[in-house]
Design a protein around this motif. Structure first.
Motif, PDB file in Angstrom:
ATOM      1  N   GLY A 193      17.189 -24.125  18.638  1.00  0.00           N
ATOM      2  CA  GLY A 193      18.502 -24.627  19.025  1.00  0.00           C
ATOM      3  C   GLY A 193      18.590 -26.133  18.904  1.00  0.00           C
ATOM      4  N   PHE A 194      17.497 -26.822  19.259  1.00  0.00           N
ATOM      5  CA  PHE A 194      17.444 -28.284  19.137  1.00  0.00           C
ATOM      6  C   PHE A 194      17.524 -28.691  17.670  1.00  0.00           C
ATOM      7  CE2 PHE A 194      14.821 -32.126  18.528  1.00  0.00           C
ATOM      8  CZ  PHE A 194      15.528 -33.020  19.303  1.00  0.00           C
ATOM      9  N   ALA A 195      16.728 -28.042  16.829  1.00  0.00           N
ATOM     10  CA  ALA A 195      16.713 -28.377  15.399  1.00  0.00           C
ATOM     11  C   ALA A 195      18.059 -28.084  14.748  1.00  0.00           C
ATOM     12  CB  ALA A 195      15.603 -27.603  14.695  1.00  0.00           C
ATOM     13  N   ASP A 196      18.692 -26.986  15.123  1.00  0.00           N
ATOM     14  CA  ASP A 196      20.001 -26.644  14.550  1.00  0.00           C
ATOM     15  C   ASP A 196      21.008 -27.758  14.802  1.00  0.00           C
ATOM     16  OD1 ASP A 196      19.051 -24.270  13.612  1.00  0.00           O
ATOM     17  OD2 ASP A 196      19.866 -23.048  15.229  1.00  0.00           O
ATOM     18  N   ARG A 197      20.944 -28.354  15.966  1.00  0.00           N
ATOM     19  CA  ARG A 197      21.882 -29.423  16.301  1.00  0.00           C
ATOM     20  C   ARG A 197      21.539 -30.719  15.560  1.00  0.00           C
ATOM     21  NH1 ARG A 197      21.844 -25.827  20.312  1.00  0.00           N
ATOM     22  NH2 ARG A 197      23.714 -25.581  21.610  1.00  0.00           N
ATOM     23  N   VAL A 198      20.259 -31.038  15.488  1.00  0.00           N
ATOM     24  CA  VAL A 198      19.846 -32.268  14.806  1.00  0.00           C
ATOM     25  C   VAL A 198      20.214 -32.219  13.325  1.00  0.00           C
ATOM     26  CG1 VAL A 198      17.862 -33.667  14.089  1.00  0.00           C
ATOM     27  CG2 VAL A 198      17.986 -32.776  16.423  1.00  0.00           C
ATOM     28  N   PHE A 199      20.013 -31.057  12.701  1.00  0.00           N
ATOM     29  CA  PHE A 199      20.237 -30.924  11.267  1.00  0.00           C
ATOM     30  C   PHE A 199      21.628 -30.383  10.937  1.00  0.00           C
ATOM     31  CE2 PHE A 199      15.635 -30.682  11.836  1.00  0.00           C
ATOM     32  CZ  PHE A 199      15.209 -31.625  10.917  1.00  0.00           C
ATOM     33  N   SER A 200      22.521 -30.392  11.907  1.00  0.00           N
ATOM     34  CA  SER A 200      23.842 -29.782  11.711  1.00  0.00           C
ATOM     35  C   SER A 200      24.672 -30.459  10.623  1.00  0.00           C
ATOM     36  CB  SER A 200      24.626 -29.791  13.030  1.00  0.00           C
ATOM     37  OG  SER A 200      24.822 -31.124  13.490  1.00  0.00           O
ATOM     38  N   ARG A 201      24.472 -31.747  10.400  1.00  0.00           N
ATOM     39  CA  ARG A 201      25.255 -32.407   9.358  1.00  0.00           C
ATOM     40  C   ARG A 201      24.384 -32.948   8.231  1.00  0.00           C
ATOM     41  NH1 ARG A 201      27.434 -37.551  12.925  1.00  0.00           N
ATOM     42  NH2 ARG A 201      25.510 -38.789  13.020  1.00  0.00           N
ATOM     43  N   ALA A 202      23.186 -32.374   8.104  1.00  0.00           N
ATOM     44  CA  ALA A 202      22.281 -32.776   7.023  1.00  0.00           C
ATOM     45  C   ALA A 202      22.608 -31.997   5.761  1.00  0.00           C
ATOM     46  CB  ALA A 202      20.834 -32.530   7.431  1.00  0.00           C
ATOM     47  N   ALA A 203      22.385 -32.642   4.628  1.00  0.00           N
ATOM     48  CA  ALA A 203      22.575 -32.003   3.331  1.00  0.00           C
ATOM     49  C   ALA A 203      21.214 -31.650   2.749  1.00  0.00           C
ATOM     50  CB  ALA A 203      23.333 -32.930   2.387  1.00  0.00           C
ATOM     51  N   ILE A 204      21.211 -30.712   1.822  1.00  0.00           N
ATOM     52  CA  ILE A 204      19.958 -30.314   1.177  1.00  0.00           C
ATOM     53  C   ILE A 204      19.334 -31.532   0.495  1.00  0.00           C
ATOM     54  CG2 ILE A 204      18.937 -28.873  -0.629  1.00  0.00           C
ATOM     55  CD1 ILE A 204      21.106 -26.827  -0.087  1.00  0.00           C
ATOM     56  N   GLY A 205      18.075 -31.764   0.768  1.00  0.00           N
ATOM     57  CA  GLY A 205      17.372 -32.880   0.152  1.00  0.00           C
ATOM     58  C   GLY A 205      17.327 -34.131   0.995  1.00  0.00           C
ATOM     59  N   ASP A 206      18.050 -34.142   2.120  1.00  0.00           N
ATOM     60  CA  ASP A 206      18.026 -35.315   2.994  1.00  0.00           C
ATOM     61  C   ASP A 206      16.638 -35.472   3.623  1.00  0.00           C
ATOM     62  OD1 ASP A 206      20.617 -35.827   2.441  1.00  0.00           O
ATOM     63  OD2 ASP A 206      21.418 -35.255   4.403  1.00  0.00           O
ATOM     64  N   ALA A 207      16.162 -36.707   3.666  1.00  0.00           N
ATOM     65  CA  ALA A 207      14.868 -36.980   4.286  1.00  0.00           C
ATOM     66  C   ALA A 207      15.004 -36.937   5.799  1.00  0.00           C
ATOM     67  CB  ALA A 207      14.352 -38.350   3.840  1.00  0.00           C
ATOM     68  N   LEU A 208      13.926 -36.559   6.472  1.00  0.00           N
ATOM     69  CA  LEU A 208      13.951 -36.468   7.934  1.00  0.00           C
ATOM     70  C   LEU A 208      14.304 -37.812   8.561  1.00  0.00           C
ATOM     71  CD1 LEU A 208      13.466 -34.940  10.570  1.00  0.00           C
ATOM     72  CD2 LEU A 208      11.030 -35.505  10.367  1.00  0.00           C
ATOM     73  N   ASP A 209      13.740 -38.897   8.027  1.00  0.00           N
ATOM     74  CA  ASP A 209      14.021 -40.228   8.572  1.00  0.00           C
ATOM     75  C   ASP A 209      15.515 -40.539   8.538  1.00  0.00           C
ATOM     76  OD1 ASP A 209      11.382 -40.503   8.976  1.00  0.00           O
ATOM     77  OD2 ASP A 209      11.054 -42.181   7.617  1.00  0.00           O
ATOM     78  N   ASP A 210      16.152 -40.204   7.418  1.00  0.00           N
ATOM     79  CA  ASP A 210      17.582 -40.489   7.279  1.00  0.00           C
ATOM     80  C   ASP A 210      18.406 -39.638   8.244  1.00  0.00           C
ATOM     81  OD1 ASP A 210      17.077 -42.335   5.288  1.00  0.00           O
ATOM     82  OD2 ASP A 210      17.250 -40.866   3.679  1.00  0.00           O
ATOM     83  N   ILE A 211      17.991 -38.405   8.441  1.00  0.00           N
ATOM     84  CA  ILE A 211      18.705 -37.517   9.365  1.00  0.00           C
ATOM     85  C   ILE A 211      18.590 -38.047  10.791  1.00  0.00           C
ATOM     86  CG2 ILE A 211      18.783 -35.188  10.337  1.00  0.00           C
ATOM     87  CD1 ILE A 211      17.688 -34.203   7.619  1.00  0.00           C
ATOM     88  N   VAL A 212      17.378 -38.449  11.162  1.00  0.00           N
ATOM     89  CA  VAL A 212      17.152 -38.985  12.510  1.00  0.00           C
ATOM     90  C   VAL A 212      17.949 -40.268  12.723  1.00  0.00           C
ATOM     91  CG1 VAL A 212      15.420 -40.010  14.025  1.00  0.00           C
ATOM     92  CG2 VAL A 212      14.886 -37.909  12.791  1.00  0.00           C
ATOM     93  N   MET A 213      17.995 -41.117  11.710  1.00  0.00           N
ATOM     94  CA  MET A 213      18.709 -42.382  11.826  1.00  0.00           C
ATOM     95  C   MET A 213      20.225 -42.193  11.915  1.00  0.00           C
ATOM     96  SD  MET A 213      16.782 -44.989  12.131  1.00  0.00           S
ATOM     97  CE  MET A 213      17.902 -46.337  11.697  1.00  0.00           C
ATOM     98  N   SER A 214      20.705 -41.013  11.532  1.00  0.00           N
ATOM     99  CA  SER A 214      22.154 -40.779  11.575  1.00  0.00           C
ATOM    100  C   SER A 214      22.640 -40.474  12.987  1.00  0.00           C
ATOM    101  CB  SER A 214      22.525 -39.627  10.640  1.00  0.00           C
ATOM    102  OG  SER A 214      22.044 -38.382  11.131  1.00  0.00           O
TER     103      SER A 214
END
Length: 222
Positions: free
Chosen positions: A75-96
């Motif tokens: 559930g936590f991961a689903d929320r963190v990655f909810s607006r991530a696109a395929i190929g996005d780096a983890l660092d960029d997702i976290v920084m968003s």
């Protein structure tokens, strides 16, 4: 970071001084100054991101670990990655996300998991009580087509009940799906009812409780 910003500011001042000493029009001179200012802003923004990245990753990992221990990592991961696109780096997702959002995501996922667990516990308790209430009927583990007198037409019904060592059948339940125009389903239901007997249900529930206990211990120890 202060050093980087100071260097960028010095560069901007140098550009402005060079613009003053160079024979160019007033409008062009101001254009050079604006470009220098934009450079300072870009450099400052890059410096801020450079220094914020480790902090945000630390906050993210903190709540990711808490979610794993609480059993709500998905559930936590689903929320963190909810607006991530395929190929996005983890660092960029976290920084968003802002650091405060990671706690919000954890709180939401944890509350959601607690609600699911509470519902499951209630349903398991009901099922256990029902299974325990059928003591004395533990032998209903077999099924077979309903027998008819010689020469009579088969009913299509199936029976559920005990079968003795001498193959004596004692029907307790009669499964009749023909009245619903689904005669072919009688066997499926009878097999299901025979398999879902009280001892089997109680054994499965006990195994679930044991696995939950072992899983919780592993999560705490990892």
């Amino acid at each position: 970071m202060k050093t980087i910003i100071a260097a960028a500011s010095l560069f901007c001042v140098s550009v402005a001084q060079a613009a003053e000493q160079t024979v160019i029009s007033e409008s062009n001179r101001w254009g050079v100054v604006v470009l220098g200012a934009l450079f300072v802003l870009a450099a400052g923004s890059a410096a801020i991101k450079l220094f914020l990245r480790p902090y945000r990753m630390k906050v993210f990992q903190k709540y990711q670990d808490k979610a794993r221990l609480a059993g709500c990592e998905k559930g936590f991961a689903d929320r963190v990655f909810s607006r991530a696109a395929i190929g996005d780096a983890l660092d960029d997702i976290v920084m968003s996300w802002g650091p405060g959002r990671f706690r919000q995501f954890y709180d939401e996922a944890h509350a959601e998991q607690c609600a699911v667990n509470a519902t499951m516990d209630i349903e398991k308790a009901k099922l256990k009580a029902l299974a325990e209430a059928t003591k004395g009927w533990d032998y209903m583990t077999a099924c077979w087509p309903e027998e008819v007198e010689f020469g009579d037409e088969a009913t299509g019904n199936w029976c559920v009940g005990p079968v003795s060592e001498d193959d004596d059948k004692s029907p307790v339940l009669i499964v009749n799906t023909a009245q619903w125009d689904a005669e072919e389903d009688a066997q499926k239901l009878a097999e299901y009812y025979a398999a879902a007997n009280a001892p089997t249900i109680l054994a499965i529930l006990a195994e679930i409780d044991q696995l939950k206990t072992e899983n919780a211990a592993l999560r705490q120890g990892s």
